[in-house]
Design a protein around this motif. Structure first.
Motif, PDB file in Angstrom:
ATOM      1  N   VAL A  88       0.844  -1.206   0.000  1.00  0.00           N
ATOM      2  CA  VAL A  88       0.000   0.000   0.000  1.00  0.00           C
ATOM      3  C   VAL A  88       0.874   1.248   0.000  1.00  0.00           C
ATOM      4  O   VAL A  88       2.055   1.208   0.359  1.00  0.00           O
ATOM      5  CB  VAL A  88      -0.931   0.017   1.232  1.00  0.00           C
ATOM      6  CG1 VAL A  88      -1.871  -1.174   1.208  1.00  0.00           C
ATOM      7  CG2 VAL A  88      -0.127   0.043   2.533  1.00  0.00           C
ATOM      8  N   ARG A  89       0.265   2.377  -0.389  1.00  0.00           N
ATOM      9  CA  ARG A  89       0.995   3.641  -0.394  1.00  0.00           C
ATOM     10  C   ARG A  89       1.077   4.199   1.022  1.00  0.00           C
ATOM     11  O   ARG A  89       0.181   3.978   1.845  1.00  0.00           O
ATOM     12  CB  ARG A  89       0.310   4.657  -1.311  1.00  0.00           C
ATOM     13  CG  ARG A  89       1.109   5.955  -1.477  1.00  0.00           C
ATOM     14  CD  ARG A  89       0.515   6.862  -2.539  1.00  0.00           C
ATOM     15  NE  ARG A  89       1.200   8.141  -2.590  1.00  0.00           N
ATOM     16  CZ  ARG A  89       2.350   8.365  -3.210  1.00  0.00           C
ATOM     17  NH1 ARG A  89       2.926   7.379  -3.874  1.00  0.00           N
ATOM     18  NH2 ARG A  89       2.909   9.558  -3.205  1.00  0.00           N
ATOM     19  N   PHE A  90       2.164   4.920   1.292  1.00  0.00           N
ATOM     20  CA  PHE A  90       2.271   5.606   2.566  1.00  0.00           C
ATOM     21  C   PHE A  90       1.098   6.576   2.741  1.00  0.00           C
ATOM     22  O   PHE A  90       0.658   7.210   1.772  1.00  0.00           O
ATOM     23  CB  PHE A  90       3.572   6.415   2.630  1.00  0.00           C
ATOM     24  CG  PHE A  90       4.779   5.625   3.019  1.00  0.00           C
ATOM     25  CD1 PHE A  90       4.969   5.214   4.325  1.00  0.00           C
ATOM     26  CD2 PHE A  90       5.743   5.302   2.079  1.00  0.00           C
ATOM     27  CE1 PHE A  90       6.088   4.491   4.693  1.00  0.00           C
ATOM     28  CE2 PHE A  90       6.868   4.586   2.431  1.00  0.00           C
ATOM     29  CZ  PHE A  90       7.043   4.173   3.746  1.00  0.00           C
ATOM     30  N   PRO A  91       0.613   6.753   3.960  1.00  0.00           N
ATOM     31  CA  PRO A  91      -0.413   7.773   4.199  1.00  0.00           C
ATOM     32  C   PRO A  91       0.106   9.164   3.842  1.00  0.00           C
ATOM     33  O   PRO A  91       1.310   9.436   3.922  1.00  0.00           O
ATOM     34  CB  PRO A  91      -0.673   7.667   5.707  1.00  0.00           C
ATOM     35  CG  PRO A  91      -0.158   6.326   6.105  1.00  0.00           C
ATOM     36  CD  PRO A  91       0.965   6.012   5.170  1.00  0.00           C
ATOM     37  N   ALA A  92      -0.810  10.040   3.460  1.00  0.00           N
ATOM     38  CA  ALA A  92      -0.423  11.394   3.061  1.00  0.00           C
ATOM     39  C   ALA A  92      -0.072  12.265   4.257  1.00  0.00           C
ATOM     40  O   ALA A  92       0.569  13.311   4.099  1.00  0.00           O
ATOM     41  CB  ALA A  92      -1.551  12.040   2.264  1.00  0.00           C
ATOM     42  N   ASP A  93      -0.511  11.863   5.454  1.00  0.00           N
ATOM     43  CA  ASP A  93      -0.331  12.714   6.634  1.00  0.00           C
ATOM     44  C   ASP A  93       0.751  12.199   7.584  1.00  0.00           C
ATOM     45  O   ASP A  93       0.664  12.370   8.793  1.00  0.00           O
ATOM     46  CB  ASP A  93      -1.657  12.850   7.393  1.00  0.00           C
ATOM     47  CG  ASP A  93      -2.233  11.486   7.794  1.00  0.00           C
ATOM     48  OD1 ASP A  93      -1.686  10.454   7.356  1.00  0.00           O
ATOM     49  OD2 ASP A  93      -3.227  11.469   8.549  1.00  0.00           O
ATOM     50  N   TYR A 110       8.996   5.371  10.268  1.00  0.00           N
ATOM     51  CA  TYR A 110       8.829   6.511   9.368  1.00  0.00           C
ATOM     52  C   TYR A 110       7.408   7.037   9.540  1.00  0.00           C
ATOM     53  O   TYR A 110       6.569   6.941   8.634  1.00  0.00           O
ATOM     54  CB  TYR A 110       9.108   6.128   7.918  1.00  0.00           C
ATOM     55  CG  TYR A 110       9.369   7.335   7.030  1.00  0.00           C
ATOM     56  CD1 TYR A 110      10.514   8.113   7.201  1.00  0.00           C
ATOM     57  CD2 TYR A 110       8.458   7.711   6.045  1.00  0.00           C
ATOM     58  CE1 TYR A 110      10.750   9.225   6.407  1.00  0.00           C
ATOM     59  CE2 TYR A 110       8.690   8.826   5.242  1.00  0.00           C
ATOM     60  CZ  TYR A 110       9.836   9.575   5.430  1.00  0.00           C
ATOM     61  OH  TYR A 110      10.065  10.694   4.637  1.00  0.00           O
ATOM     62  N   GLY A 111       7.149   7.521  10.727  1.00  0.00           N
ATOM     63  CA  GLY A 111       5.803   7.941  11.075  1.00  0.00           C
ATOM     64  C   GLY A 111       4.907   6.776  11.442  1.00  0.00           C
ATOM     65  O   GLY A 111       4.002   6.903  12.259  1.00  0.00           O
ATOM     66  N   ILE A 112       5.140   5.640  10.837  1.00  0.00           N
ATOM     67  CA  ILE A 112       4.508   4.366  11.150  1.00  0.00           C
ATOM     68  C   ILE A 112       5.618   3.313  11.174  1.00  0.00           C
ATOM     69  O   ILE A 112       6.734   3.565  10.713  1.00  0.00           O
ATOM     70  CB  ILE A 112       3.441   3.981  10.102  1.00  0.00           C
ATOM     71  CG1 ILE A 112       4.069   3.916   8.704  1.00  0.00           C
ATOM     72  CG2 ILE A 112       2.272   4.947  10.131  1.00  0.00           C
ATOM     73  CD1 ILE A 112       3.120   3.409   7.620  1.00  0.00           C
ATOM     74  N   ASP A 113       5.310   2.148  11.724  1.00  0.00           N
ATOM     75  CA  ASP A 113       6.270   1.043  11.654  1.00  0.00           C
ATOM     76  C   ASP A 113       6.220   0.453  10.245  1.00  0.00           C
ATOM     77  O   ASP A 113       5.193  -0.099   9.832  1.00  0.00           O
ATOM     78  CB  ASP A 113       5.933  -0.041  12.671  1.00  0.00           C
ATOM     79  CG  ASP A 113       6.332   0.340  14.081  1.00  0.00           C
ATOM     80  OD1 ASP A 113       7.207   1.219  14.227  1.00  0.00           O
ATOM     81  OD2 ASP A 113       5.774  -0.230  15.038  1.00  0.00           O
ATOM     82  N   VAL A 114       7.310   0.589   9.529  1.00  0.00           N
ATOM     83  CA  VAL A 114       7.396   0.114   8.149  1.00  0.00           C
ATOM     84  C   VAL A 114       8.147  -1.217   8.106  1.00  0.00           C
ATOM     85  O   VAL A 114       9.284  -1.292   8.596  1.00  0.00           O
ATOM     86  CB  VAL A 114       8.129   1.145   7.261  1.00  0.00           C
ATOM     87  CG1 VAL A 114       8.209   0.643   5.822  1.00  0.00           C
ATOM     88  CG2 VAL A 114       7.453   2.499   7.330  1.00  0.00           C
ATOM     89  N   PRO A 115       7.563  -2.279   7.557  1.00  0.00           N
ATOM     90  CA  PRO A 115       8.299  -3.532   7.417  1.00  0.00           C
ATOM     91  C   PRO A 115       9.551  -3.326   6.554  1.00  0.00           C
ATOM     92  O   PRO A 115       9.452  -2.893   5.401  1.00  0.00           O
ATOM     93  CB  PRO A 115       7.295  -4.465   6.738  1.00  0.00           C
ATOM     94  CG  PRO A 115       5.959  -3.919   7.124  1.00  0.00           C
ATOM     95  CD  PRO A 115       6.150  -2.421   7.122  1.00  0.00           C
ATOM     96  N   ALA A 116      10.694  -3.612   7.127  1.00  0.00           N
ATOM     97  CA  ALA A 116      11.971  -3.431   6.424  1.00  0.00           C
ATOM     98  C   ALA A 116      12.562  -4.751   5.961  1.00  0.00           C
ATOM     99  O   ALA A 116      13.213  -4.815   4.918  1.00  0.00           O
ATOM    100  CB  ALA A 116      12.970  -2.718   7.331  1.00  0.00           C
ATOM    101  N   VAL A 117      12.350  -5.796   6.747  1.00  0.00           N
ATOM    102  CA  VAL A 117      12.788  -7.151   6.381  1.00  0.00           C
ATOM    103  C   VAL A 117      11.635  -8.093   6.712  1.00  0.00           C
ATOM    104  O   VAL A 117      11.070  -8.034   7.805  1.00  0.00           O
ATOM    105  CB  VAL A 117      14.055  -7.579   7.145  1.00  0.00           C
ATOM    106  CG1 VAL A 117      14.505  -8.970   6.696  1.00  0.00           C
ATOM    107  CG2 VAL A 117      15.182  -6.569   6.940  1.00  0.00           C
ATOM    108  N   VAL A 118      11.291  -8.936   5.749  1.00  0.00           N
ATOM    109  CA  VAL A 118      10.195  -9.885   5.932  1.00  0.00           C
ATOM    110  C   VAL A 118      10.676 -11.273   5.535  1.00  0.00           C
ATOM    111  O   VAL A 118      11.659 -11.419   4.800  1.00  0.00           O
ATOM    112  CB  VAL A 118       8.958  -9.499   5.095  1.00  0.00           C
ATOM    113  CG1 VAL A 118       8.398  -8.158   5.541  1.00  0.00           C
ATOM    114  CG2 VAL A 118       9.295  -9.466   3.601  1.00  0.00           C
ATOM    115  N   GLY A 119       9.990 -12.289   6.016  1.00  0.00           N
ATOM    116  CA  GLY A 119      10.380 -13.627   5.612  1.00  0.00           C
ATOM    117  C   GLY A 119       9.510 -14.711   6.201  1.00  0.00           C
ATOM    118  O   GLY A 119       8.876 -14.530   7.242  1.00  0.00           O
ATOM    119  N   ARG A 120       9.485 -15.834   5.504  1.00  0.00           N
ATOM    120  CA  ARG A 120       8.833 -17.050   5.970  1.00  0.00           C
ATOM    121  C   ARG A 120       9.419 -18.211   5.198  1.00  0.00           C
ATOM    122  O   ARG A 120       9.597 -18.138   3.983  1.00  0.00           O
ATOM    123  CB  ARG A 120       7.314 -16.987   5.732  1.00  0.00           C
ATOM    124  CG  ARG A 120       6.570 -18.200   6.291  1.00  0.00           C
ATOM    125  CD  ARG A 120       5.068 -18.073   6.114  1.00  0.00           C
ATOM    126  NE  ARG A 120       4.682 -18.211   4.707  1.00  0.00           N
ATOM    127  CZ  ARG A 120       3.416 -18.210   4.292  1.00  0.00           C
ATOM    128  NH1 ARG A 120       2.439 -18.037   5.154  1.00  0.00           N
ATOM    129  NH2 ARG A 120       3.142 -18.348   3.010  1.00  0.00           N
TER     130      ARG A 120
END
Length: 213
Positions: free
Chosen positions: A107-112, A169-179
Motif C-alpha cells: 500500500v501507499r504511505f499515508p499522506a499525513d 517513518y511515522g509508522i512502523d514500516v516492514p523493512a525485512v520480511v520472511g517465511r
C-alpha cells in the motif's frame, strides 16, 4: 552460486557488485533453464510494482520463480522485488497481483505522515535504523544497524510473524520480511554499507527450513 533474476529492471549491476564485495559468486540471467537449476535466487526491482510484474511475465519467468520458491529454493526479494513476494499492490489501477508467497498487500504511505509535528515526505528516501522483531539467519544484528531506503509504497503483511525488522517513518514500516525459504528487504542492500553486505553474505550461506506454502 547465487542467481540474480535479470528481467531488465533493477539495480542489477550494483547488486551483483555488492555480492562480489561480500565475497559471494553470482550470475545474472533471464534464462528460465538457468533459473530452474539455481541454488538460490535473488529477485531485484525498482520503480513500479506493475511494470516489474509485467516484465517478469513477459519473459516467461513468473511461473518459474513460483515453482522454485515452492520447491524450497532460497529466494531473496530486494525493494520492489520484496513487494512482489506479497499477494498484491495498490500501485496501479486496482490491485495488481503479486507472487503471493507471503500473505498481505502493498500500500501507499499515508499522506499525513509526521513525527513530532514535522511532516514526512513521500517517497521515504534515505537512511533509517532497523529495529529487529525476530531473529533470522539472514538478518544482521540490528544494534545500530542503518539501511538505505527509496520507496513510496510499503508492505502491509497479513501475518505479523513474517515481519523480521521494521523502521520508524511515522509508522512502523516492514523493512525485512520472511517465511520459510523466502525473505525480502525493502531497503537496498547494495547501498546500505556494512549492513547490506552482511545481509548478502548471510543469504548466500542460508539453509532454510522446508516450505509450508
Amino acid at each position: 552460486m547465487t542467481t540474480i533474476i535479470d528481467y531488465g529492471i533493477g539495480n542489477l549491476r550494483s547488486l551483483a557488485k555488492a555480492f562480489a564485495a561480500a565475497g559471494v559468486e553470482v550470475e545474472r540471467t533471464d534464462d528460465p533453464g538457468r533459473i530452474e537449476d539455481a541454488e538460490r535466487l535473488v529477485l531485484p526491482g525498482v520503480g513500479a510494482f506493475g511494470a516489474c510484474a509485467d516484465e517478469i511475465r513477459a519473459r516467461g519467468l513468473w511461473d518459474v520463480v513460483l515453482d522454485r520458491a515452492h520447491a524450497g529454493v532460497p529466494l531473496f526479494g530486494v525493494c520492489v522485488g520484496m513487494q512482489l513476494l506479497f499477494e498484491s499492490s495498490s500501485e496501479g489501477v486496482g490491485d495488481v497481483p503479486g507472487l503471493g508467497l507471503l500473505p498481505g498487500h502493498v500500500v501507499r504511505f499515508p499522506a499525513d505522515l509526521e513525527v513530532d509535528g514535522r511532516r514526512l515526505k513521500v517517497p521515504h528516501m534515505g537512511w533509517n535504523e532497523l529495529v529487529g522483531r525476530d531473529a533470522h539467519a539472514v538478518l544482521p544484528p540490528t544494534d545500530n544497524a542503518w539501511a538505505y531506503f527509496v520507496h513510496s509504497y510499503h508492505a502491509a503483511p497479513a501475518d505479523a510473524a513474517t515481519v523480521l525488522a521494521t523502521v520508524d517513518y511515522g509508522i512502523d514500516v516492514p523493512a525485512v520480511v520472511g517465511r520459510d525459504n523466502v525473505v525480502g528487504a525493502q531497503f537496498h542492500p547494495e547501498k546500505s554499507g556494512r549492513v547490506g553486505l552482511e545481509m548478502l553474505r548471510r543469504f548466500a550461506a542460508w539453509s532454510p527450513s522446508p516450505v509450508s506454502v
